[in-house]
Motif scaffolding. Structure first.
Motif, mmCIF file in Angstrom:
data_model
loop_
_atom_site.group_PDB
_atom_site.id
_atom_site.type_symbol
_atom_site.label_atom_id
_atom_site.label_comp_id
_atom_site.label_asym_id
_atom_site.label_seq_id
_atom_site.Cartn_x
_atom_site.Cartn_y
_atom_site.Cartn_z
ATOM 1 N N MET A 1 8.606 2.381 5.187
ATOM 2 C CA MET A 1 7.795 1.611 4.267
ATOM 3 C C MET A 1 6.340 2.057 4.430
ATOM 4 O O MET A 1 5.802 2.029 5.531
ATOM 5 C CB MET A 1 7.951 0.115 4.578
ATOM 6 C CG MET A 1 7.460 -0.819 3.496
ATOM 7 S SD MET A 1 7.774 -2.556 3.958
ATOM 8 C CE MET A 1 9.567 -2.548 4.100
ATOM 9 N N TRP A 2 5.720 2.479 3.333
ATOM 10 C CA TRP A 2 4.386 3.050 3.362
ATOM 11 C C TRP A 2 3.398 2.182 2.587
ATOM 12 O O TRP A 2 3.772 1.480 1.650
ATOM 13 C CB TRP A 2 4.358 4.439 2.706
ATOM 14 C CG TRP A 2 5.391 5.407 3.157
ATOM 15 C CD1 TRP A 2 6.699 5.489 2.748
ATOM 16 C CD2 TRP A 2 5.215 6.491 4.095
ATOM 17 N NE1 TRP A 2 7.335 6.542 3.365
ATOM 18 C CE2 TRP A 2 6.456 7.165 4.197
ATOM 19 C CE3 TRP A 2 4.134 6.950 4.841
ATOM 20 C CZ2 TRP A 2 6.639 8.269 5.006
ATOM 21 C CZ3 TRP A 2 4.311 8.045 5.659
ATOM 22 C CH2 TRP A 2 5.556 8.701 5.745
ATOM 23 N N ASP A 3 2.131 2.294 2.960
ATOM 24 C CA ASP A 3 1.050 1.849 2.092
ATOM 25 C C ASP A 3 0.662 3.081 1.276
ATOM 26 O O ASP A 3 0.082 4.028 1.822
ATOM 27 C CB ASP A 3 -0.146 1.346 2.899
ATOM 28 C CG ASP A 3 -1.259 0.793 2.026
ATOM 29 O OD1 ASP A 3 -1.501 1.363 0.944
ATOM 30 O OD2 ASP A 3 -1.896 -0.197 2.423
ATOM 31 N N PRO A 4 0.954 3.123 -0.025
ATOM 32 C CA PRO A 4 0.698 4.342 -0.794
ATOM 33 C C PRO A 4 -0.786 4.659 -0.952
ATOM 34 O O PRO A 4 -1.149 5.816 -1.205
ATOM 35 C CB PRO A 4 1.345 4.044 -2.156
ATOM 36 C CG PRO A 4 1.364 2.561 -2.244
ATOM 37 C CD PRO A 4 1.563 2.059 -0.845
ATOM 38 N N TYR A 5 -1.640 3.655 -0.786
ATOM 39 C CA TYR A 5 -3.071 3.886 -0.960
ATOM 40 C C TYR A 5 -3.686 4.582 0.258
ATOM 41 O O TYR A 5 -4.584 5.415 0.117
ATOM 42 C CB TYR A 5 -3.795 2.562 -1.221
ATOM 43 C CG TYR A 5 -3.392 1.919 -2.524
ATOM 44 C CD1 TYR A 5 -3.881 2.384 -3.742
ATOM 45 C CD2 TYR A 5 -2.506 0.851 -2.536
ATOM 46 C CE1 TYR A 5 -3.500 1.801 -4.936
ATOM 47 C CE2 TYR A 5 -2.121 0.257 -3.733
ATOM 48 C CZ TYR A 5 -2.622 0.740 -4.929
ATOM 49 O OH TYR A 5 -2.231 0.160 -6.114
ATOM 50 N N THR A 6 -3.188 4.246 1.450
ATOM 51 C CA THR A 6 -3.758 4.827 2.669
ATOM 52 C C THR A 6 -2.846 5.877 3.300
ATOM 53 O O THR A 6 -3.295 6.643 4.155
ATOM 54 C CB THR A 6 -4.022 3.723 3.704
ATOM 55 O OG1 THR A 6 -2.771 3.151 4.127
ATOM 56 C CG2 THR A 6 -4.904 2.626 3.120
ATOM 57 N N GLU B 1 -0.429 5.068 5.275
ATOM 58 C CA GLU B 1 -0.021 4.524 6.568
ATOM 59 C C GLU B 1 1.439 4.089 6.550
ATOM 60 O O GLU B 1 1.917 3.507 5.568
ATOM 61 C CB GLU B 1 -0.908 3.317 6.901
ATOM 62 C CG GLU B 1 -0.614 2.660 8.239
ATOM 63 C CD GLU B 1 -1.488 1.455 8.497
ATOM 64 O OE1 GLU B 1 -1.225 0.727 9.464
ATOM 65 O OE2 GLU B 1 -2.444 1.238 7.715
ATOM 66 N N GLN B 2 2.151 4.380 7.651
ATOM 67 C CA GLN B 2 3.513 3.884 7.824
ATOM 68 C C GLN B 2 3.444 2.441 8.322
ATOM 69 O O GLN B 2 2.887 2.168 9.385
ATOM 70 C CB GLN B 2 4.281 4.738 8.821
ATOM 71 C CG GLN B 2 4.528 6.166 8.372
ATOM 72 C CD GLN B 2 5.390 6.930 9.361
ATOM 73 O OE1 GLN B 2 6.304 6.371 9.965
ATOM 74 N NE2 GLN B 2 5.117 8.212 9.523
ATOM 75 N N LEU B 3 4.027 1.532 7.564
ATOM 76 C CA LEU B 3 3.977 0.116 7.916
ATOM 77 C C LEU B 3 5.203 -0.332 8.703
ATOM 78 O O LEU B 3 5.112 -1.206 9.559
ATOM 79 C CB LEU B 3 3.854 -0.742 6.651
ATOM 80 C CG LEU B 3 2.619 -0.459 5.779
ATOM 81 C CD1 LEU B 3 2.633 -1.368 4.561
ATOM 82 C CD2 LEU B 3 1.339 -0.647 6.579
ATOM 83 N N ARG B 4 6.358 0.260 8.427
ATOM 84 C CA ARG B 4 7.588 -0.174 9.089
ATOM 85 C C ARG B 4 8.670 0.863 8.896
ATOM 86 O O ARG B 4 8.700 1.572 7.890
ATOM 87 C CB ARG B 4 8.032 -1.516 8.501
ATOM 88 C CG ARG B 4 9.473 -1.888 8.826
ATOM 89 C CD ARG B 4 9.731 -3.353 8.643
ATOM 90 N NE ARG B 4 9.014 -4.107 9.656
ATOM 91 C CZ ARG B 4 9.175 -5.423 9.845
ATOM 92 N NH1 ARG B 4 9.994 -6.104 9.072
ATOM 93 N NH2 ARG B 4 8.527 -6.052 10.789
ATOM 94 N N THR B 5 9.554 0.977 9.860
ATOM 95 C CA THR B 5 10.730 1.847 9.763
ATOM 96 C C THR B 5 11.992 1.014 9.935
ATOM 97 O O THR B 5 12.115 0.259 10.902
ATOM 98 C CB THR B 5 10.691 2.954 10.833
ATOM 99 O OG1 THR B 5 9.527 3.769 10.640
ATOM 100 C CG2 THR B 5 11.925 3.845 10.735
ATOM 101 N N LEU B 6 12.903 1.126 8.998
ATOM 102 C CA LEU B 6 14.186 0.433 9.062
ATOM 103 C C LEU B 6 15.250 1.453 9.428
ATOM 104 O O LEU B 6 15.483 2.406 8.680
ATOM 105 C CB LEU B 6 14.512 -0.219 7.710
ATOM 106 C CG LEU B 6 13.466 -1.193 7.161
ATOM 107 C CD1 LEU B 6 13.889 -1.702 5.787
ATOM 108 C CD2 LEU B 6 13.247 -2.348 8.123
ATOM 109 N N ARG B 7 15.876 1.264 10.581
ATOM 110 C CA ARG B 7 16.863 2.225 11.081
ATOM 111 C C ARG B 7 18.277 1.726 10.803
ATOM 112 O O ARG B 7 18.594 0.569 11.075
ATOM 113 C CB ARG B 7 16.664 2.463 12.583
ATOM 114 C CG ARG B 7 15.251 2.935 12.906
ATOM 115 C CD ARG B 7 15.066 3.264 14.377
ATOM 116 N NE ARG B 7 13.677 3.589 14.667
ATOM 117 C CZ ARG B 7 13.112 4.760 14.416
ATOM 118 N NH1 ARG B 7 13.845 5.735 13.899
ATOM 119 N NH2 ARG B 7 11.832 4.965 14.691
#
Length: 346
Positions: A206-211, A213-219
Protein backbone atom coordinates in the motif's frame (compact mmCIF):
# COMPACT_ATOMS: atom_id res chain seq x y z
CA UNK A 1 -17.45 -7.37 -37.22
CA UNK A 2 -21.10 -7.99 -36.60
CA UNK A 3 -23.59 -8.40 -33.78
CA UNK A 4 -25.60 -11.58 -33.41
CA UNK A 5 -28.79 -11.42 -31.34
CA UNK A 6 -31.06 -14.00 -29.78
CA UNK A 7 -34.56 -13.17 -28.60
CA UNK A 8 -35.43 -14.54 -25.20
CA UNK A 9 -38.67 -16.37 -24.50
CA UNK A 10 -40.69 -13.75 -22.68
CA UNK A 11 -44.40 -13.14 -22.30
CA UNK A 12 -46.28 -11.11 -24.90
CA UNK A 13 -46.94 -8.45 -22.30
CA UNK A 14 -43.23 -8.12 -21.62
CA UNK A 15 -42.59 -7.90 -25.35
CA UNK A 16 -45.16 -5.17 -25.82
CA UNK A 17 -43.98 -3.12 -22.84
CA UNK A 18 -40.23 -3.47 -23.06
CA UNK A 19 -39.47 -5.07 -26.40
CA UNK A 20 -37.95 -8.52 -26.69
CA UNK A 21 -34.94 -8.98 -24.42
CA UNK A 22 -31.87 -9.82 -26.43
CA UNK A 23 -28.57 -11.48 -25.75
CA UNK A 24 -25.83 -9.91 -27.83
CA UNK A 25 -22.53 -11.27 -29.00
CA UNK A 26 -19.99 -8.80 -30.34
CA UNK A 27 -17.92 -10.58 -32.95
CA UNK A 28 -14.50 -8.96 -32.64
CA UNK A 29 -12.66 -11.37 -34.90
CA UNK A 30 -9.75 -11.58 -32.44
CA UNK A 31 -9.03 -12.82 -28.92
CA UNK A 32 -10.36 -10.19 -26.49
CA UNK A 33 -7.88 -9.42 -23.69
CA UNK A 34 -9.21 -6.21 -22.16
CA UNK A 35 -12.58 -4.54 -21.57
CA UNK A 36 -13.68 -1.11 -20.33
CA UNK A 37 -17.10 0.57 -20.12
CA UNK A 38 -17.84 4.29 -20.29
CA UNK A 39 -20.72 6.67 -20.88
CA UNK A 40 -20.87 8.42 -24.25
CA UNK A 41 -22.07 12.05 -24.38
CA UNK A 42 -25.36 13.04 -25.97
CA UNK A 43 -25.43 14.22 -29.55
CA UNK A 44 -25.12 17.87 -30.41
CA UNK A 45 -27.37 19.53 -32.99
CA UNK A 46 -26.47 18.33 -36.46
CA UNK A 47 -24.25 15.54 -35.13
CA UNK A 48 -24.76 12.31 -37.08
CA UNK A 49 -22.55 10.22 -34.80
CA UNK A 50 -24.33 6.83 -34.46
CA UNK A 51 -23.09 6.58 -30.89
CA UNK A 52 -25.43 9.35 -29.80
CA UNK A 53 -28.11 9.38 -32.48
CA UNK A 54 -30.88 9.21 -29.89
CA UNK A 55 -29.73 12.46 -28.31
CA UNK A 56 -29.10 10.73 -24.98
CA UNK A 57 -25.93 9.54 -23.27
CA UNK A 58 -25.25 5.90 -24.07
CA UNK A 59 -22.95 3.16 -22.86
CA UNK A 60 -19.89 2.18 -24.88
CA UNK A 61 -17.56 -0.78 -24.49
CA UNK A 62 -13.90 -0.71 -25.53
CA UNK A 63 -12.31 -4.06 -26.37
CA UNK A 64 -8.55 -4.70 -26.47
CA UNK A 65 -7.70 -7.30 -29.10
CA UNK A 66 -4.98 -9.78 -29.86
CA UNK A 67 -3.82 -7.96 -33.02
CA UNK A 68 -3.24 -4.63 -31.23
CA UNK A 69 -6.54 -3.01 -32.27
CA UNK A 70 -9.01 -1.38 -29.90
CA UNK A 71 -12.62 -1.58 -31.04
CA UNK A 72 -15.25 0.62 -29.41
CA UNK A 73 -18.88 -0.55 -29.47
CA UNK A 74 -22.23 1.01 -28.66
CA UNK A 75 -23.66 -1.45 -26.16
CA UNK A 76 -27.39 -0.95 -26.73
CA UNK A 77 -27.29 -1.52 -30.49
CA UNK A 78 -24.09 -3.55 -30.79
CA UNK A 79 -22.78 -1.18 -33.49
CA UNK A 80 -19.04 -0.92 -33.99
CA UNK A 81 -18.36 2.80 -33.59
CA UNK A 82 -14.69 2.95 -34.52
CA UNK A 83 -11.31 1.23 -34.21
CA UNK A 84 -8.16 2.66 -32.66
CA UNK A 85 -4.91 1.68 -34.37
CA UNK A 86 -1.39 2.15 -33.08
CA UNK A 87 -0.37 -0.71 -30.81
CA UNK A 88 1.94 -3.31 -32.33
CA UNK A 89 0.96 -6.21 -30.05
CA UNK A 90 -1.81 -7.49 -27.79
CA UNK A 91 -3.83 -4.79 -25.98
CA UNK A 92 -3.85 -6.28 -22.50
CA UNK A 93 -5.80 -3.69 -20.47
CA UNK A 94 -7.99 -0.61 -20.92
CA UNK A 95 -9.05 2.16 -18.56
CA UNK A 96 -11.45 5.06 -19.16
CA UNK A 97 -11.04 8.24 -17.13
CA UNK A 98 -13.32 7.85 -14.07
CA UNK A 99 -14.54 11.46 -14.21
CA UNK A 100 -16.52 10.87 -17.40
CA UNK A 101 -14.11 12.66 -19.72
CA UNK A 102 -13.61 10.82 -23.04
CA UNK A 103 -10.02 9.79 -22.31
CA UNK A 104 -9.02 6.15 -22.76
CA UNK A 105 -5.70 4.60 -21.72
CA UNK A 106 -4.54 1.31 -23.23
CA UNK A 107 -1.76 -1.02 -22.06
CA UNK A 108 -0.08 -3.40 -24.48
CA UNK A 109 2.47 -6.13 -24.88
CA UNK A 110 4.37 -3.75 -27.15
CA UNK A 111 5.66 -2.30 -23.82
CA UNK A 112 3.80 1.01 -24.20
CA UNK A 113 0.70 2.74 -22.89
CA UNK A 114 -1.30 4.96 -25.22
CA UNK A 115 -3.65 7.79 -24.30
CA UNK A 116 -6.61 8.40 -26.65
CA UNK A 117 -8.90 11.43 -26.87
CA UNK A 118 -12.36 10.19 -27.90
CA UNK A 119 -14.09 13.57 -27.73
CA UNK A 120 -15.45 15.25 -30.83
CA UNK A 121 -12.62 17.76 -30.57
CA UNK A 122 -10.17 14.86 -30.60
CA UNK A 123 -11.24 13.61 -34.00
CA UNK A 124 -9.33 14.40 -37.17
CA UNK A 125 -9.22 13.18 -40.77
CA UNK A 126 -7.23 10.08 -39.84
CA UNK A 127 -9.56 9.19 -36.95
CA UNK A 128 -9.44 9.63 -33.22
CA UNK A 129 -6.47 11.47 -31.80
CA UNK A 130 -3.74 9.57 -30.01
CA UNK A 131 -2.73 12.05 -27.33
CA UNK A 132 0.43 10.41 -26.04
CA UNK A 133 2.54 7.27 -26.13
CA UNK A 134 3.99 6.47 -22.70
CA UNK A 135 7.24 4.51 -22.87
CA UNK A 136 9.25 3.34 -19.88
CA UNK A 137 8.51 -0.32 -19.35
CA UNK A 138 10.95 -2.96 -20.59
CA UNK A 139 8.45 -5.82 -20.35
CA UNK A 140 4.86 -6.39 -21.52
CA UNK A 141 2.43 -3.93 -19.95
CA UNK A 142 -0.69 -5.70 -18.77
CA UNK A 143 -2.32 -3.50 -16.16
CA UNK A 144 -3.24 0.19 -15.98
CA UNK A 145 -5.35 2.15 -13.51
CA UNK A 146 -6.37 5.83 -13.55
CA UNK A 147 -6.86 7.50 -10.18
CA UNK A 148 -10.46 8.60 -9.43
CA UNK A 149 -9.40 12.27 -9.47
CA UNK A 150 -7.83 11.65 -12.91
CA UNK A 151 -4.50 13.16 -11.90
CA UNK A 152 -2.41 9.94 -11.97
CA UNK A 153 -2.01 6.72 -13.89
CA UNK A 154 -0.36 3.57 -12.55
CA UNK A 155 0.92 0.82 -14.84
CA UNK A 156 2.30 -2.63 -14.12
CA UNK A 157 4.37 -4.93 -16.33
CA UNK A 158 6.55 -7.99 -15.85
CA UNK A 159 8.90 -5.94 -13.67
CA UNK A 160 9.59 -5.51 -9.95
CA UNK A 161 8.48 -1.87 -10.02
CA UNK A 162 5.23 -0.14 -10.96
CA UNK A 163 5.28 3.17 -12.82
CA UNK A 164 3.29 6.22 -11.76
CA UNK A 165 2.45 8.78 -14.46
CA UNK A 166 0.94 12.26 -14.46
CA UNK A 167 -2.35 12.43 -16.37
CA UNK A 168 -1.88 16.18 -16.75
CA UNK A 169 1.58 16.29 -18.35
CA UNK A 170 1.81 12.59 -19.39
CA UNK A 171 5.24 12.31 -17.83
CA UNK A 172 6.68 9.75 -15.43
CA UNK A 173 6.32 10.83 -11.80
CA UNK A 174 8.24 8.00 -10.15
CA UNK A 175 9.00 4.30 -10.04
CA UNK A 176 7.47 2.47 -7.11
CA UNK A 177 10.16 0.02 -6.02
CA UNK A 178 9.73 -2.46 -3.19
CA UNK A 179 8.47 -5.73 -4.62
CA UNK A 180 10.77 -8.73 -5.05
CA UNK A 181 9.06 -10.07 -8.16
CA UNK A 182 6.85 -8.96 -11.06
CA UNK A 183 4.03 -6.52 -10.25
CA UNK A 184 0.84 -7.86 -11.81
CA UNK A 185 -2.03 -5.65 -10.61
CA UNK A 186 -2.71 -2.17 -9.22
CA UNK A 187 -5.64 -0.09 -8.02
CA UNK A 188 -6.34 3.32 -6.47
CA UNK A 189 -8.54 3.95 -3.45
CA UNK A 190 -11.80 5.82 -4.15
CA UNK A 191 -10.33 9.08 -2.78
CA UNK A 192 -7.05 8.68 -4.79
CA UNK A 193 -5.06 8.89 -1.52
CA UNK A 194 -3.84 5.27 -1.63
CA UNK A 195 -2.44 2.97 -4.29
CA UNK A 196 -2.08 -0.80 -3.93
CA UNK A 197 0.12 -3.07 -6.04
CA UNK A 198 0.11 -6.88 -6.10
CA UNK A 199 3.05 -9.03 -7.09
CA UNK A 200 4.16 -12.59 -7.71
CA UNK A 201 6.18 -12.18 -4.49
CA UNK A 202 2.89 -12.87 -2.61
CA UNK A 203 2.74 -9.32 -1.19
CA UNK A 204 0.41 -6.38 -1.58
CA UNK A 205 2.08 -3.03 -0.94
CA UNK A 206 0.00 0.00 0.00
CA UNK A 207 1.57 3.26 -1.18
CA UNK A 208 1.04 6.97 -0.79
CA UNK A 209 1.08 7.87 -4.51
CA UNK A 210 1.91 11.51 -3.80
CA UNK A 211 5.09 10.83 -1.81
CA UNK A 212 5.98 7.31 -2.98
CA UNK A 213 6.09 6.11 0.64
CA UNK A 214 5.26 2.50 1.49
CA UNK A 215 2.52 2.59 4.13
CA UNK A 216 1.86 -1.12 4.67
CA UNK A 217 2.66 -4.57 3.31
CA UNK A 218 0.08 -7.36 3.33
CA UNK A 219 1.72 -10.78 3.14
CA UNK A 220 -0.18 -13.78 1.83
CA UNK A 221 0.59 -16.50 4.38
CA UNK A 222 -0.44 -20.05 3.34
CA UNK A 223 -3.55 -21.29 5.13
CA UNK A 224 -2.97 -25.00 4.62
CA UNK A 225 -3.83 -25.71 8.24
CA UNK A 226 -7.30 -24.26 7.66
CA UNK A 227 -8.16 -25.72 4.26
CA UNK A 228 -7.32 -29.14 2.85
CA UNK A 229 -5.49 -28.83 -0.47
CA UNK A 230 -4.44 -32.52 -0.63
CA UNK A 231 -0.73 -33.18 -0.93
CA UNK A 232 -0.06 -30.66 -3.71
CA UNK A 233 2.08 -27.61 -3.01
CA UNK A 234 0.55 -24.30 -4.13
CA UNK A 235 2.32 -20.98 -4.26
CA UNK A 236 0.78 -17.73 -3.12
CA UNK A 237 1.64 -15.73 -6.24
CA UNK A 238 -0.85 -12.88 -6.51
CA UNK A 239 -2.94 -12.28 -9.60
CA UNK A 240 -5.23 -9.35 -8.79
CA UNK A 241 -6.05 -6.70 -6.18
CA UNK A 242 -8.91 -4.19 -5.98
CA UNK A 243 -10.41 -1.67 -3.56
CA UNK A 244 -14.01 -1.80 -2.38
CA UNK A 245 -16.18 1.17 -3.45
CA UNK A 246 -16.16 2.81 -0.02
CA UNK A 247 -12.41 2.27 0.40
CA UNK A 248 -12.51 0.18 3.59
CA UNK A 249 -11.64 -3.24 2.12
CA UNK A 250 -9.28 -4.87 -0.37
CA UNK A 251 -9.86 -8.09 -2.29
CA UNK A 252 -7.00 -10.26 -3.57
CA UNK A 253 -6.82 -13.39 -5.72
CA UNK A 254 -3.78 -15.65 -5.41
CA UNK A 255 -2.55 -18.94 -6.82
CA UNK A 256 -3.02 -20.69 -3.46
CA UNK A 257 -6.70 -21.15 -4.38
CA UNK A 258 -8.00 -18.40 -2.12
CA UNK A 259 -9.95 -15.21 -2.47
CA UNK A 260 -9.03 -12.99 0.47
CA UNK A 261 -10.74 -9.87 1.78
CA UNK A 262 -8.72 -7.46 3.91
CA UNK A 263 -9.88 -4.64 6.15
CA UNK A 264 -7.91 -1.49 5.41
CA UNK A 265 -6.37 -1.17 8.88
CA UNK A 266 -5.68 -4.86 9.66
CA UNK A 267 -2.71 -7.00 8.65
CA UNK A 268 -4.60 -10.28 8.22
CA UNK A 269 -7.66 -11.17 6.10
CA UNK A 270 -11.11 -10.73 7.63
CA UNK A 271 -12.64 -13.27 5.23
CA UNK A 272 -11.54 -15.75 2.60
CA UNK A 273 -13.11 -18.28 0.23
CA UNK A 274 -11.68 -21.28 -1.61
CA UNK A 275 -11.54 -20.88 -5.38
CA UNK A 276 -9.50 -22.45 -8.15
CA UNK A 277 -7.79 -20.98 -11.20
CA UNK A 278 -8.48 -17.37 -10.15
CA UNK A 279 -7.05 -14.62 -12.36
CA UNK A 280 -8.88 -11.38 -11.56
CA UNK A 281 -11.33 -9.79 -9.15
CA UNK A 282 -13.58 -6.72 -9.14
CA UNK A 283 -16.01 -5.24 -6.62
CA UNK A 284 -19.60 -4.51 -7.61
CA UNK A 285 -19.81 -0.69 -7.92
CA UNK A 286 -22.15 -0.38 -4.93
CA UNK A 287 -20.29 -2.90 -2.76
CA UNK A 288 -21.45 -6.11 -1.13
CA UNK A 289 -20.36 -8.45 -3.93
CA UNK A 290 -17.12 -9.44 -5.66
CA UNK A 291 -16.81 -10.96 -9.13
CA UNK A 292 -13.83 -13.21 -9.88
CA UNK A 293 -12.66 -14.47 -13.26
CA UNK A 294 -10.97 -17.84 -13.73
CA UNK A 295 -8.73 -19.61 -16.24
CA UNK A 296 -11.46 -22.16 -16.99
CA UNK A 297 -13.81 -19.52 -18.35
CA UNK A 298 -16.07 -18.83 -15.38
CA UNK A 299 -17.09 -15.68 -13.52
CA UNK A 300 -18.03 -16.34 -9.90
CA UNK A 301 -19.83 -13.97 -7.53
CA UNK A 302 -19.13 -13.77 -3.81
CA UNK A 303 -20.86 -12.01 -0.94
CA UNK A 304 -18.41 -9.53 0.59
CA UNK A 305 -18.39 -7.98 4.07
CA UNK A 306 -20.34 -4.75 4.29
CA UNK A 307 -19.93 -2.12 6.96
CA UNK A 308 -21.37 1.32 7.51
CA UNK A 309 -18.57 3.83 6.99
CA UNK A 310 -17.75 5.83 10.11
CA UNK A 311 -18.17 9.60 10.07
CA UNK A 312 -14.39 9.86 10.49
CA UNK A 313 -13.75 7.81 7.39
CA UNK A 314 -16.36 9.70 5.35
CA UNK A 315 -14.78 13.03 6.35
CA UNK A 316 -11.30 11.75 5.47
CA UNK A 317 -12.52 10.41 2.14
CA UNK A 318 -14.25 13.72 1.31
CA UNK A 319 -11.17 15.78 2.18
CA UNK A 320 -8.67 13.52 0.42
CA UNK A 321 -10.73 13.61 -2.77
CA UNK A 322 -9.43 17.14 -3.41
CA UNK A 323 -6.39 17.48 -1.10
CA UNK A 324 -3.00 15.93 -1.84
CA UNK A 325 -0.78 14.56 0.92
CA UNK A 326 1.39 17.68 0.77
CA UNK A 327 -1.64 19.94 1.10
CA UNK A 328 -2.84 18.01 4.16
CA UNK A 329 0.59 18.24 5.79
CA UNK A 330 0.55 22.00 5.26
CA UNK A 331 -2.75 22.47 7.12
CA UNK A 332 -2.61 24.18 10.56
CA UNK A 333 -4.10 21.15 12.35
CA UNK A 334 -2.80 18.75 15.05
CA UNK A 335 -0.24 16.11 14.04
CA UNK A 336 -2.54 13.21 14.99
CA UNK A 337 -5.20 14.54 12.65
CA UNK A 338 -2.66 14.87 9.83
CA UNK A 339 -1.59 11.24 10.38
CA UNK A 340 -5.20 10.10 10.21
CA UNK A 341 -5.93 12.06 7.04
CA UNK A 342 -2.80 10.70 5.34
CA UNK A 343 -3.55 7.06 6.33
CA UNK A 344 -0.54 6.82 8.64
CA UNK A 345 -2.41 5.60 11.73
CA UNK A 346 -2.48 1.90 10.81
Amino acid sequence: CKTSERKSRGSKAETRSHGAAKEKTLECGQIVWGLAFSAWPAAEEGDMDPASALGLPCLVLATGLNDGQIKVWEVQTGHLLFSLLGHQDVVRDLSFAPNGSPILVSASRDKTLRVWDLSRDGRNVQGWRQVQVLSGHVQWVYCCSISPDCSMLCSAAGEKSALLWSMRSYTLIRRLEGHQSSVVSCDFSPDSALLVTASYDACVIMWDPYTGEQLRTLRHVPLHSTLDYSSEIHTSSLRSVCFSPEGLYLATVADDRLLRIWALELRSPVAFAPMTNGLCCMYFPHGGFIATGTRDGHVQFWTAPRVLSSLKHLCRKALRTFLTTYQVLALPIPRKLKEFLTYRTF
